[in-house]
Motif scaffolding. Structure first.
Motif, PDB file in Angstrom:
ATOM      1  N   GLY A  19      -2.504 -18.059 -31.210  1.00 11.12           N
ATOM      2  CA  GLY A  19      -1.591 -16.954 -31.470  1.00 11.12           C
ATOM      3  C   GLY A  19      -1.507 -15.992 -30.298  1.00 11.12           C
ATOM      4  O   GLY A  19      -0.420 -15.535 -29.938  1.00 11.12           O
ATOM      5  N   GLY A  45       2.127 -15.273 -36.808  1.00 13.71           N
ATOM      6  CA  GLY A  45       1.693 -16.095 -37.934  1.00 13.71           C
ATOM      7  C   GLY A  45       0.357 -16.770 -37.683  1.00 13.71           C
ATOM      8  O   GLY A  45      -0.493 -16.849 -38.574  1.00 13.71           O
ATOM      9  N   ALA A  46       0.144 -17.256 -36.470  1.00 18.47           N
ATOM     10  CA  ALA A  46      -1.135 -17.885 -36.140  1.00 18.47           C
ATOM     11  C   ALA A  46      -2.268 -16.869 -36.183  1.00 18.47           C
ATOM     12  O   ALA A  46      -3.371 -17.175 -36.659  1.00 18.47           O
ATOM     13  CB  ALA A  46      -1.055 -18.545 -34.771  1.00 18.47           C
ATOM     14  N   LEU A  48      -2.349 -14.111 -38.050  1.00 15.17           N
ATOM     15  CA  LEU A  48      -2.587 -13.764 -39.452  1.00 15.17           C
ATOM     16  C   LEU A  48      -3.244 -14.903 -40.226  1.00 15.17           C
ATOM     17  O   LEU A  48      -4.006 -14.659 -41.155  1.00 15.17           O
ATOM     18  CB  LEU A  48      -1.270 -13.371 -40.130  1.00 15.17           C
ATOM     19  N   ALA A  49      -2.948 -16.138 -39.872  1.00 20.70           N
ATOM     20  CA  ALA A  49      -3.554 -17.271 -40.575  1.00 20.70           C
ATOM     21  C   ALA A  49      -4.999 -17.518 -40.138  1.00 20.70           C
ATOM     22  O   ALA A  49      -5.825 -17.970 -40.928  1.00 20.70           O
ATOM     23  CB  ALA A  49      -2.716 -18.532 -40.356  1.00 20.70           C
ATOM     24  N   LEU A  79      -3.344 -12.301 -46.332  1.00 23.50           N
ATOM     25  CA  LEU A  79      -3.183 -12.484 -44.893  1.00 23.50           C
ATOM     26  C   LEU A  79      -2.759 -13.913 -44.550  1.00 23.50           C
ATOM     27  O   LEU A  79      -1.869 -14.120 -43.718  1.00 23.50           O
ATOM     28  CB  LEU A  79      -4.477 -12.146 -44.158  1.00 23.50           C
ATOM     29  N   GLN A  80      -3.380 -14.886 -45.179  1.00 21.45           N
ATOM     30  CA  GLN A  80      -3.020 -16.272 -44.881  1.00 21.45           C
ATOM     31  C   GLN A  80      -1.615 -16.596 -45.360  1.00 21.45           C
ATOM     32  O   GLN A  80      -0.856 -17.279 -44.670  1.00 21.45           O
ATOM     33  CB  GLN A  80      -4.021 -17.238 -45.495  1.00 21.45           C
ATOM     34  N   GLY A  83       0.701 -15.131 -42.884  1.00 20.75           N
ATOM     35  CA  GLY A  83       0.693 -15.931 -41.665  1.00 20.75           C
ATOM     36  C   GLY A  83       1.508 -17.199 -41.804  1.00 20.75           C
ATOM     37  O   GLY A  83       2.303 -17.540 -40.921  1.00 20.75           O
TER      38      GLY A  83
END
Length: 107
Positions: A19, A45-46, A48-49, A79-80, A83
């Protein structure tokens, strides 16, 4: 059990690194380049994941203060999910502008 959490932490660190690389340089993994149309959203997104996976491991190894199970569970899921939503949105095709010509300016 510790090696399972450690492996998850490694994957979380890799997702965060990916990310950060995407946000900093626009670089995307070669397997996803064809699909990603908005690298900035993909990088967010990366991040947050990957963050909840890493944070869960840090709490497991007592490197962070222990918090309520409910906060960890629902916070990590939120969060996931956010993401993954950003990653999906990064792969949506960009909107095309209308093909109608703009009106001419009056003389």
């Amino acid at each position: 059990m510790a090696w399972i959490v450690g492996t998850g932490m490694l994957l979380g660190v890799l997702a965060i690194a990916m990310g950060l690389a995407t946000l900093g340089t626009g670089w995307v993994l070669p397997t996803a380049r064809r699909h990603v149309t908005r690298p900035h959203l993909h990088g967010i997104g990366a991040l947050l994941a990957g963050a909840p996976i890493l944070l869960h491991g840090l709490v497991y190894f007592y490197l962070l203060p222990d918090i309520s199970w409910n906060v960890r569970f629902f916070g990590a899921n939120a969060l996931q999910f956010a993401g993954f939503l950003f990653i999906v949105l990064s792969q949506m095709p960009k909107r095309r502008h209308s093909s109608r010509p703009e009106p001419a300016e009056p003389d």
